[in-house]
Design a protein around this motif. Structure first.
Motif, PDB file in Angstrom:
ATOM      1  N   ALA A 121      23.571  22.477  88.229  1.00  0.00           N
ATOM      2  CA  ALA A 121      22.501  21.772  88.930  1.00  0.00           C
ATOM      3  C   ALA A 121      21.873  20.700  88.046  1.00  0.00           C
ATOM      4  N   ARG A 122      21.593  21.037  86.793  1.00  0.00           N
ATOM      5  CA  ARG A 122      20.980  20.066  85.884  1.00  0.00           C
ATOM      6  C   ARG A 122      21.925  18.897  85.596  1.00  0.00           C
ATOM      7  N   ASP A 123      23.158  19.220  85.220  1.00  0.00           N
ATOM      8  CA  ASP A 123      24.102  18.163  84.839  1.00  0.00           C
ATOM      9  C   ASP A 123      24.481  17.296  86.034  1.00  0.00           C
ATOM     10  N   MET A 124      24.681  17.918  87.190  1.00  0.00           N
ATOM     11  CA  MET A 124      25.072  17.124  88.350  1.00  0.00           C
ATOM     12  C   MET A 124      23.921  16.261  88.845  1.00  0.00           C
ATOM     13  N   ALA A 125      22.680  16.712  88.682  1.00  0.00           N
ATOM     14  CA  ALA A 125      21.536  15.874  89.044  1.00  0.00           C
ATOM     15  C   ALA A 125      21.528  14.601  88.201  1.00  0.00           C
ATOM     16  N   THR A 126      21.802  14.743  86.903  1.00  0.00           N
ATOM     17  CA  THR A 126      21.874  13.575  86.015  1.00  0.00           C
ATOM     18  C   THR A 126      23.071  12.699  86.372  1.00  0.00           C
ATOM     19  N   HIS A 127      24.196  13.327  86.644  1.00  0.00           N
ATOM     20  CA  HIS A 127      25.423  12.610  87.003  1.00  0.00           C
ATOM     21  C   HIS A 127      25.206  11.790  88.275  1.00  0.00           C
ATOM     22  N   ALA A 156      22.386  10.756  89.495  1.00  0.00           N
ATOM     23  CA  ALA A 156      21.391   9.699  89.287  1.00  0.00           C
ATOM     24  C   ALA A 156      22.062   8.415  88.820  1.00  0.00           C
ATOM     25  N   GLN A 157      23.067   8.526  87.938  1.00  0.00           N
ATOM     26  CA  GLN A 157      23.744   7.319  87.480  1.00  0.00           C
ATOM     27  C   GLN A 157      24.568   6.693  88.600  1.00  0.00           C
ATOM     28  N   ALA A 158      25.205   7.515  89.415  1.00  0.00           N
ATOM     29  CA  ALA A 158      25.985   6.982  90.535  1.00  0.00           C
ATOM     30  C   ALA A 158      25.090   6.208  91.493  1.00  0.00           C
ATOM     31  N   VAL A 159      23.923   6.749  91.787  1.00  0.00           N
ATOM     32  CA  VAL A 159      22.975   6.075  92.676  1.00  0.00           C
ATOM     33  C   VAL A 159      22.528   4.747  92.066  1.00  0.00           C
ATOM     34  N   ASP A 160      22.275   4.752  90.761  1.00  0.00           N
ATOM     35  CA  ASP A 160      21.866   3.530  90.075  1.00  0.00           C
ATOM     36  C   ASP A 160      22.953   2.458  90.161  1.00  0.00           C
ATOM     37  N   MET A 161      24.207   2.838  89.947  1.00  0.00           N
ATOM     38  CA  MET A 161      25.296   1.870  90.043  1.00  0.00           C
ATOM     39  C   MET A 161      25.465   1.361  91.465  1.00  0.00           C
ATOM     40  N   ALA A 162      25.274   2.252  92.443  1.00  0.00           N
ATOM     41  CA  ALA A 162      25.405   1.840  93.840  1.00  0.00           C
ATOM     42  C   ALA A 162      24.308   0.850  94.225  1.00  0.00           C
ATOM     43  N   PHE A 163      23.084   1.068  93.748  1.00  0.00           N
ATOM     44  CA  PHE A 163      22.007   0.102  94.000  1.00  0.00           C
ATOM     45  C   PHE A 163      22.326  -1.241  93.350  1.00  0.00           C
ATOM     46  N   THR A 164      22.901  -1.190  92.153  1.00  0.00           N
ATOM     47  CA  THR A 164      23.235  -2.431  91.438  1.00  0.00           C
ATOM     48  C   THR A 164      24.198  -3.284  92.243  1.00  0.00           C
ATOM     49  N   ILE A 165      25.283  -2.681  92.759  1.00  0.00           N
ATOM     50  CA  ILE A 165      26.259  -3.474  93.506  1.00  0.00           C
ATOM     51  C   ILE A 165      25.719  -3.855  94.878  1.00  0.00           C
ATOM     52  N   ARG A 166      24.927  -3.000  95.491  1.00  0.00           N
ATOM     53  CA  ARG A 166      24.376  -3.326  96.801  1.00  0.00           C
ATOM     54  C   ARG A 166      23.519  -4.576  96.737  1.00  0.00           C
ATOM     55  N   ASP A 167      22.742  -4.717  95.677  1.00  0.00           N
ATOM     56  CA  ASP A 167      21.826  -5.855  95.544  1.00  0.00           C
ATOM     57  C   ASP A 167      22.546  -7.163  95.231  1.00  0.00           C
ATOM     58  N   GLN A 170      24.307  11.078  97.553  1.00  0.00           N
ATOM     59  CA  GLN A 170      24.032  11.639  96.228  1.00  0.00           C
ATOM     60  C   GLN A 170      22.536  11.764  95.955  1.00  0.00           C
ATOM     61  N   SER A 171      21.711  10.934  96.580  1.00  0.00           N
ATOM     62  CA  SER A 171      20.256  11.123  96.453  1.00  0.00           C
ATOM     63  C   SER A 171      19.837  12.435  97.108  1.00  0.00           C
ATOM     64  N   ASN A 172      20.397  12.712  98.305  1.00  0.00           N
ATOM     65  CA  ASN A 172      20.069  13.965  99.001  1.00  0.00           C
ATOM     66  C   ASN A 172      20.561  15.167  98.215  1.00  0.00           C
ATOM     67  N   GLN A 173      21.782  15.085  97.689  1.00  0.00           N
ATOM     68  CA  GLN A 173      22.311  16.207  96.916  1.00  0.00           C
ATOM     69  C   GLN A 173      21.512  16.420  95.641  1.00  0.00           C
ATOM     70  N   ARG A 174      21.113  15.339  95.002  1.00  0.00           N
ATOM     71  CA  ARG A 174      20.313  15.462  93.781  1.00  0.00           C
ATOM     72  C   ARG A 174      18.992  16.180  94.080  1.00  0.00           C
ATOM     73  N   GLY A 175      18.398  15.854  95.206  1.00  0.00           N
ATOM     74  CA  GLY A 175      17.169  16.530  95.601  1.00  0.00           C
ATOM     75  C   GLY A 175      17.380  18.036  95.769  1.00  0.00           C
ATOM     76  N   MET A 176      18.552  18.404  96.278  1.00  0.00           N
ATOM     77  CA  MET A 176      18.856  19.821  96.437  1.00  0.00           C
ATOM     78  C   MET A 176      19.033  20.501  95.087  1.00  0.00           C
TER      79      MET A 176
END
Length: 213
Positions: free
Chosen positions: A38-44, A46-57, A75-81
């Protein structure tokens, strides 16, 4: 007289170990595979979401933009879980354990090191982009930005699949196992899609970090 004392000490050690692994009420403990996942995948994630925002913009083509939206939402929803589980289990989000420690000793302890040879910072989780790669993605424009995003995200998804498959071998807790299987299935499908998108752009994925039989 010494033997009973040794037995008592051994029982206490086992009790402490069980508490760390399983918690006070049968929930995952601080050093359990479930908590580490749970801890490691939340961090993992978070980076995927950051990269996705970067390309979307950057205003990419429709298929890449839609993919970025899917990654952001899923991945934002899963991270919240993941973070919700830790709170439910009365565990902190931070830990002194190194990344991927929960997989050590189960055939996956070298995952981060293997990923390091494919561009991931040494000691990090498999598939993670380096700070230099993230900077390059932020600076890229047009088709080169799309290609780099797809290459980095394929490798990132490979790391996520590797972590989720590791959890499936270590846990029988239903909600965690179900989420791990969703990650394996969903990200494997997206890897295939992103590989096709790269081919359409005359490019290929980075060397795979997944083991091949």
């Amino acid at each position: 007289m010494r033997k009973p004392i040794l037995i008592i000490c051994g029982v206490l050690v086992l009790a402490v170990a069980a508490l760390l692994l399983f918690g006070r009420d049968g929930t995952p403990g601080d050093t359990s595979p479930e908590a580490g996942f749970a801890r490691d995948m939340a961090t993992h994630h978070a980076q995927a979401v950051d990269m996705a925002f970067t390309i979307r913009d950057k205003g990419p083509e429709d298929q890449v933009r839609n993919l970025a939206f899917d990654i952001i939402n899923t991945q934002s929803n899963q991270r919240g879980m993941f973070l919700g589980w830790l709170q439910q289990w009365d565990l902190s989000q931070a830990t002194d354990q190194r990344p991927m420690a929960w997989m050590t000793g189960h055939g996956h302890g070298a995952a981060a090191a293997a990923a390091g040879s494919s561009g991931t910072a040494s000691g990090a989780m498999p598939g993670m982009a380096t700070p230099q790669e993230l900077t390059k993605l932020k600076e890229a424009r047009g088709k080169p930005a799309e290609v780099l995003f797809l290459q980095l995200m394929i490798r990132h998804h490979e790391g996520g699949v590797q972590m989720a498959e590791g959890l499936l071998k270590l846990s029988t807790r239903s909600e965690v196992v179900s989420m791990a299987q969703k990650i394996v299935d969903g990200q494997t499908g997206e890897i295939k899609l992103m590989t096709e998108l790269l081919q359409q752009r005359g490019a290929q994925p980075l060397p795979s970090i997944l083991k091949t039989s």
